[in-house]
Each structure stands twice: as structure tokens, then as C-alpha cells.
Motif scaffolding. Structure first.
Motif, PDB file in Angstrom:
ATOM      1  N   ALA A 146       0.817  -1.216   0.000  1.00  0.00           N
ATOM      2  CA  ALA A 146       0.000   0.000   0.000  1.00  0.00           C
ATOM      3  C   ALA A 146       0.848   1.261   0.000  1.00  0.00           C
ATOM      4  O   ALA A 146       0.431   2.289   0.493  1.00  0.00           O
ATOM      5  N   HIS A 147       2.033   1.197  -0.583  1.00  0.00           N
ATOM      6  CA  HIS A 147       2.883   2.386  -0.635  1.00  0.00           C
ATOM      7  C   HIS A 147       2.197   3.496  -1.431  1.00  0.00           C
ATOM      8  O   HIS A 147       1.985   4.585  -0.932  1.00  0.00           O
ATOM      9  N   ASP A 148       1.876   3.227  -2.686  1.00  0.00           N
ATOM     10  CA  ASP A 148       1.184   4.193  -3.539  1.00  0.00           C
ATOM     11  C   ASP A 148      -0.159   3.665  -4.031  1.00  0.00           C
ATOM     12  O   ASP A 148      -0.744   4.206  -4.962  1.00  0.00           O
ATOM     13  N   THR A 149      -0.630   2.604  -3.446  1.00  0.00           N
ATOM     14  CA  THR A 149      -1.921   2.035  -3.808  1.00  0.00           C
ATOM     15  C   THR A 149      -2.862   2.202  -2.621  1.00  0.00           C
ATOM     16  O   THR A 149      -2.534   1.834  -1.506  1.00  0.00           O
ATOM     17  N   SER A 150      -4.028   2.773  -2.904  1.00  0.00           N
ATOM     18  CA  SER A 150      -4.979   3.057  -1.821  1.00  0.00           C
ATOM     19  C   SER A 150      -5.653   1.786  -1.338  1.00  0.00           C
ATOM     20  O   SER A 150      -5.695   0.765  -2.028  1.00  0.00           O
ATOM     21  N   ASP A 151      -6.204   1.875  -0.138  1.00  0.00           N
ATOM     22  CA  ASP A 151      -6.941   0.741   0.414  1.00  0.00           C
ATOM     23  C   ASP A 151      -8.117   0.366  -0.477  1.00  0.00           C
ATOM     24  O   ASP A 151      -8.421  -0.816  -0.655  1.00  0.00           O
ATOM     25  N   GLN A 152      -8.798   1.370  -1.078  1.00  0.00           N
ATOM     26  CA  GLN A 152      -9.925   1.098  -1.969  1.00  0.00           C
ATOM     27  C   GLN A 152      -9.479   0.254  -3.174  1.00  0.00           C
ATOM     28  O   GLN A 152     -10.171  -0.663  -3.594  1.00  0.00           O
ATOM     29  N   ALA A 153      -8.315   0.575  -3.716  1.00  0.00           N
ATOM     30  CA  ALA A 153      -7.811  -0.178  -4.870  1.00  0.00           C
ATOM     31  C   ALA A 153      -7.416  -1.593  -4.470  1.00  0.00           C
ATOM     32  O   ALA A 153      -7.653  -2.548  -5.225  1.00  0.00           O
ATOM     33  N   LEU A 154      -6.824  -1.754  -3.293  1.00  0.00           N
ATOM     34  CA  LEU A 154      -6.468  -3.099  -2.832  1.00  0.00           C
ATOM     35  C   LEU A 154      -7.702  -3.974  -2.668  1.00  0.00           C
ATOM     36  O   LEU A 154      -7.679  -5.169  -2.992  1.00  0.00           O
ATOM     37  N   VAL A 155      -8.802  -3.391  -2.199  1.00  0.00           N
ATOM     38  CA  VAL A 155     -10.060  -4.138  -2.081  1.00  0.00           C
ATOM     39  C   VAL A 155     -10.533  -4.568  -3.474  1.00  0.00           C
ATOM     40  O   VAL A 155     -10.968  -5.709  -3.666  1.00  0.00           O
ATOM     41  N   LEU A 156     -10.430  -3.687  -4.466  1.00  0.00           N
ATOM     42  CA  LEU A 156     -10.826  -4.053  -5.831  1.00  0.00           C
ATOM     43  C   LEU A 156      -9.981  -5.194  -6.376  1.00  0.00           C
ATOM     44  O   LEU A 156     -10.506  -6.110  -7.020  1.00  0.00           O
ATOM     45  N   VAL A 157      -8.661  -5.153  -6.129  1.00  0.00           N
ATOM     46  CA  VAL A 157      -7.797  -6.237  -6.586  1.00  0.00           C
ATOM     47  C   VAL A 157      -8.211  -7.540  -5.909  1.00  0.00           C
ATOM     48  O   VAL A 157      -8.362  -8.571  -6.567  1.00  0.00           O
ATOM     49  N   GLU A 158      -8.427  -7.493  -4.611  1.00  0.00           N
ATOM     50  CA  GLU A 158      -8.822  -8.697  -3.876  1.00  0.00           C
ATOM     51  C   GLU A 158     -10.150  -9.263  -4.402  1.00  0.00           C
ATOM     52  O   GLU A 158     -10.315 -10.476  -4.522  1.00  0.00           O
ATOM     53  N   GLU A 159     -11.085  -8.394  -4.769  1.00  0.00           N
ATOM     54  CA  GLU A 159     -12.399  -8.828  -5.246  1.00  0.00           C
ATOM     55  C   GLU A 159     -12.383  -9.307  -6.695  1.00  0.00           C
ATOM     56  O   GLU A 159     -13.158 -10.192  -7.065  1.00  0.00           O
ATOM     57  N   HIS A 160     -11.524  -8.729  -7.549  1.00  0.00           N
ATOM     58  CA  HIS A 160     -11.626  -8.973  -8.992  1.00  0.00           C
ATOM     59  C   HIS A 160     -10.468  -9.750  -9.617  1.00  0.00           C
ATOM     60  O   HIS A 160     -10.621 -10.273 -10.724  1.00  0.00           O
ATOM     61  N   PHE A 161      -9.307  -9.808  -8.965  1.00  0.00           N
ATOM     62  CA  PHE A 161      -8.184 -10.555  -9.536  1.00  0.00           C
ATOM     63  C   PHE A 161      -8.515 -12.041  -9.486  1.00  0.00           C
ATOM     64  O   PHE A 161      -8.946 -12.558  -8.452  1.00  0.00           O
TER      65      PHE A 161
END
Length: 187
Positions: A146-161
Motif C-alpha cells: 500500500a505504498h502508492d496504492t490506496s486501500d480502496q484499490a487493494l479491495v478491488l484487486v482482492e475482489e476482482h483478480f
């Protein structure tokens, strides 16, 4: 301990020689640098390199820092210069969605000046979803911090990858033997 230092631009470090790498370079057996992958940002040009590790019977593990060069540029560069298939991505991909972590004088610096297509066109949710679809096509494992990636984006990766997603935590090792490699047809 003898340490080698490699950089995509000329640098100096007290008491050490720094080797400037200006193109994809093999550093040692099964370890290479992509060489610099440039990107012009509002604040200036950024030249980032990534490490590429070849894991026998798996493919390439890409270790990226901030990810300013964009996921598409990174993948294109690696597929142009390396023969083995992509396997895993570790690091950051610079997805400061909704709000980044760095604000100066009321400006969301990460989002407005260091992502997307410029000051008035920062990265958006659909951009991140498009990159997640690309990750799903190219990688079996994605381990993001999460250096330059927001928590919202990490949730999207977890849900869609569609492969294995691992949230990177300082001090927590990643063991690739724990994962089954998907075939190219399954990607």
C-alpha cells in the motif's frame, strides 16, 4: 559483506560503486533488471526499474517499486525483453484511488500529479479495473503493498483478480511453493 548496487540513472553512494543500468540486464543467474522504464509525470520524468526473477518451472516474478511506469508499460517491456512467461507480480502498481496518501497544500499529490493522464485526469476506478483484468490475464499471483496504492484499490484487486492475491506486509515472507500455477489456457 560485498554488495552490488544497480540503478536506472547515474547515482553515487558513499564507499560503493553504483552500476548504471540503461537497458534490460542480467545481474546473475535467474536475476535481471528491466532497465529503466520511463514515464513523464506532471512533476517530471520518472525512470523506474523492476527486478525480474526466473523461478524454474513457474516463470518470471516481477518485483516492482512504486509502479509509476504503469502496469501496461511494465508488462509490455518485460514481454519484449524476456522469454519466460510471467508468473507473479510483487510490490506496488500506483493505484491511488479516491484519495492518495500524500497531500500537500490541499492537493492530492499521488493522484493528481503521479497517476492517470495528468492533473485533470487522475486514475479512476475503471482504469484500476482494466489493469486488474490485465493482471488476471498475465499473472498467477499478485502480491501488492500500500505504498502508492490506496486501500480502496487493494479491495478491488482482492475482489476482482482471478489468481492468488496476497496483501504484502513488512516482514511476512511469500512462499511460491504454496501456490499452483495456472495454465496459459486458464488465464
Amino acid at each position: 559483506m560485498d554488495t552490488s548496487i544497480f540503478a536506472p540513472i547515474p547515482l553515487s553512494y558513499p564507499g560503493k560503486d553504483v552500476t548504471t543500468i540503461d537497458k534490460p540486464t542480467i545481474l546473475m543467474d535467474s536475476l535481471a533488471s528491466t532497465g529503466p522504464i520511463p514515464r513523464q509525470l506532471v512533476l517530471g520524468r520518472v525512470d523506474e526499474q523492476a527486478l525480474v526473477i526466473h523461478l524454474e518451472n513457474k516463470g518470471l516474478v516481477v518485483v516492482v517499486g512504486c509502479g509509476h511506469q504503469t502496469l501496461t508499460a511494465l508488462i509490455t517491456h518485460i514481454e519484449t525483453h524476456f522469454e519466460a512467461p510471467l508468473y507473479a507480480l510483487i510490490g506496488d502498481v500506483h493505484f491511488p484511488l479516491e484519495t492518495g496518501r500524500l497531500h500537500i497544500a490541499g492537493i492530492d499529490i499521488q493522484r493528481r500529479l503521479a497517476s492517470g493522464s495528468g492533473l485533470l485526469s487522475p486514475i479512476g476506478k475503471q482504469d484500476v479495473l482494466n489493469d486488474i483484468a490485465l493482471m488476471s490475464q498475465k499473472f498467477d499471483i499478485v502480491a501488492l503493498g500500500a505504498h502508492d496504492t490506496s486501500d480502496q484499490a487493494l479491495v478491488l484487486v482482492e475482489e476482482h483478480f482471478t489468481g492468488e492475491f496476497i496483501p504484502v506486509r513488512a516482514g511476512k515472507p511469500i512462499h511460491f511453493d504454496d501456490f499452483v500455477t495456472r495454465t496459459k489456457e486458464a488465464r
